[in-house]
Design an enzyme around this catalytic site. Structure first.
Site, PDB file in Angstrom:
ATOM      1  N   HIS A 192       1.891   4.876  -2.824  1.00 36.74           N
ATOM      2  CA  HIS A 192       1.882   6.215  -2.453  1.00 36.74           C
ATOM      3  C   HIS A 192       3.331   6.534  -3.000  1.00 36.74           C
ATOM      4  O   HIS A 192       3.871   7.687  -3.604  1.00 36.74           O
ATOM      5  CB  HIS A 192       1.660   6.545  -1.104  1.00 36.74           C
ATOM      6  CG  HIS A 192       0.203   6.388  -0.808  1.00 36.74           C
ATOM      7  ND1 HIS A 192      -0.761   6.673  -1.476  1.00 36.74           N
ATOM      8  CD2 HIS A 192      -0.295   5.815   0.234  1.00 36.74           C
ATOM      9  CE1 HIS A 192      -1.899   6.513  -0.918  1.00 36.74           C
ATOM     10  NE2 HIS A 192      -1.883   5.648   0.014  1.00 36.74           N
ATOM     11  N   HIS A 210       0.851  -1.252  -0.040  1.00 33.82           N
ATOM     12  CA  HIS A 210      -0.094  -0.046  -0.039  1.00 33.82           C
ATOM     13  C   HIS A 210       0.856   1.387  -0.001  1.00 33.82           C
ATOM     14  O   HIS A 210       0.697   2.123  -0.804  1.00 33.82           O
ATOM     15  CB  HIS A 210      -0.972  -0.061   1.204  1.00 33.82           C
ATOM     16  CG  HIS A 210      -1.913   1.176   1.305  1.00 33.82           C
ATOM     17  ND1 HIS A 210      -3.023   1.102   0.843  1.00 33.82           N
ATOM     18  CD2 HIS A 210      -1.567   2.520   1.878  1.00 33.82           C
ATOM     19  CE1 HIS A 210      -3.717   2.397   0.989  1.00 33.82           C
ATOM     20  NE2 HIS A 210      -2.874   3.166   1.564  1.00 33.82           N
ATOM     21  N   GLU A 211       1.916   1.260   1.021  1.00 36.75           N
ATOM     22  CA  GLU A 211       2.571   2.573   0.998  1.00 36.75           C
ATOM     23  C   GLU A 211       3.691   2.629  -0.164  1.00 36.75           C
ATOM     24  O   GLU A 211       3.995   3.887  -0.621  1.00 36.75           O
ATOM     25  CB  GLU A 211       3.587   2.333   2.392  1.00 36.75           C
ATOM     26  CG  GLU A 211       2.621   2.493   3.557  1.00 36.75           C
ATOM     27  CD  GLU A 211       1.675   3.654   3.856  1.00 36.75           C
ATOM     28  OE1 GLU A 211       1.680   4.837   2.892  1.00 36.75           O
ATOM     29  OE2 GLU A 211       0.639   3.376   4.453  1.00 36.75           O
TER      30      GLU A 211
END
Length: 414
Positions: free
Chosen positions: A22, A18-19
């Site tokens: 980003h 997920h990170e």
């Protein structure tokens, strides 16, 4: 202990992916990433690579990517004594720690510092207040603060506020999208790692079952109660038997080149009706790819349905926090690595789609604000954006507390 280890690994992979979404989009758009963290709370491990500090923290319940922003305190106030390390005419390190063991460089008392636009420091060198000197600062310069943390500066064109709205949208949506893609990938891994999908060809029959006297190995069932069955329609056959309520069924099958029709009466076992057939598996590449695709589509449909029920008929039991996820992970860990892959895929898709809900505090809330900005063609005033974010965070924290209490009751007390 096994359940805890699997929980940390599963949740860690989901947070990492997920990170990274980003992180990757921010870097692609030219934003400086100050920190990439897995976990929350105090630091357990850290390492700096290029401009980013990579950290692992004690609590395995989340993570974050800290993007350079104009909101951060990078200012060096006039009168601050610093040590400037200079290479090739540019300041590459600034020591503001006032340490007894500073870095090697030139001592300067700052009169003005602009580390975002002009990239220069003005001040008096070596206590000489007769001549104010100007030092050009490298865009990759680092600053050592009073706590001895060394952080890279962020010129204005490398701050998140510098991005165009569509770029902010891309950065915000990248995390959930990466979780969804991870989910799809892991469901395909599960499909390839496990036995292929069943087909309507008899592998064997259980003794004393209704099918034992009727069917033999390699018989291909082609009809049940005059309903045609494709080779892969095992579920259709099983549902017909399950819903028969014990009534006699007509079954048509091929044995070698001969087509045979027989009567068969299901029997009740463990509250469901069966005929006692074990089916062969199709382990072909095409069958496993098709099953992986169907699993992904079906999982997406189930999640959408669950989210719809959550908003139309809210119930805390439909939500799971870290405690609930741990309990489910513990159960998955007892079923072997193949099922852990399935569980990881399911959980990652869930987290990705939930994060896309347009609630302030979630990525979906940020995406919604980006869409509004694209429609009105101007930034939303910062005070309104901050107020919306705070309200969303308060709601999410309250919901997290309520969900955790409910999970503890459901899994450990009830």
């Amino acid at each position: 202990m096994k359940g805890i280890i699997v929980f940390i690994i599963v949740f860690g992979i989901i947070v990492l992916v997920h990170e990274f979404g980003h992180f990757a989009l921010a870097k692609l758009c030219g934003v400086r990433v100050r920190e990439f963290s897995i976990g929350m709370g105090p630091k357990l491990f850290q390492v700096r690579k290029a401009e980013t500090l990579y950290t692992i923290r004690w609590l395995p319940i989340g993570g974050y990517v800290r993007l350079a922003s104009s909101m951060e305190e990078d200012e060096i106030k006039p009168g601050t004594p610093v040590i400037l390390q200079i290479e090739d005419g540019l300041v590459t390190r600034i020591d503001t720690s006032n340490s007894d063991n500073p870095i090697e460089g030139i001592p300067v008392r700052v009169t003005n510092a602009d580390l975002t636009n002009a990239l220069e420091i003005k001040g008096y060198e070596n206590g000489d207040e007769e001549v104010e000197k100007t030092y050009q600062v490298s865009p990759d310069c680092t600053v050592i603060d009073a706590k001895f943390n060394e952080v890279i500066i962020a010129p204005a064109n490398m701050q998140v506020e510098h991005l165009k709205t569509w770029q902010k949208f891309s950065v915000n949506i990248a995390g959930p999208i990466m979780n969804i893609l991870l989910g799809v990938f892991m469901l395909f891994v599960f499909s390839f790692a496990s036995e292929g999908p069943s087909v309507n060809i008899v592998k064997s029959t259980t003794s004393d079952s209704p099918a034992h006297q009727v069917l033999k190995a390699n018989d291909r069932i082609i009809k049940i109660n005059n309903q045609k069955l494709a080779l892969s329609e095992v579920d259709k056959l099983v549902n017909t038997v399950s819903n028969s309520k014990g009534k006699t069924l007509t079954i048509t099958f091929k044995r070698n080149s001969q087509v045979i029709t027989k009567k068969i009466t299901p029997k009740k076992e463990n509250k469901r009706y069966i005929i006692g057939v074990l089916f062969q598996a199709d382990n072909s590449l095409g069958a496993k790819i098709k099953r992986g695709y169907k699993l992904s589509v079906n999982m997406s449909t189930l999640i959408f349905s669950a989210l719809k029920r959550l908003f139309t008929h809210f119930n805390l039991n439909r939500l799971s926090g870290p405690v609930g996820i741990y309990s489910q992970t513990k159960n998955a860990s007892s079923m072997g690595i193949t099922y852990i892959c399935f569980f990881l895929g399911m959980l990652s898709m869930n987290i990705g789609m939930v994060n896309l809900i347009p609630i302030p505090g979630l990525d979906g809330g940020k995406v919604l604000l980006n869409i509004v900005e694209m429609i009105i063609r101007r930034p939303i005033p910062e005070k309104y954006e901050t107020a919306i974010l705070i309200a969303g965070v308060v709601i999410l924290v309250g919901l997290m507390i309520a969900t955790t209490i409910n999970d503890i009751y459901r899994y450990f007390i009830k």
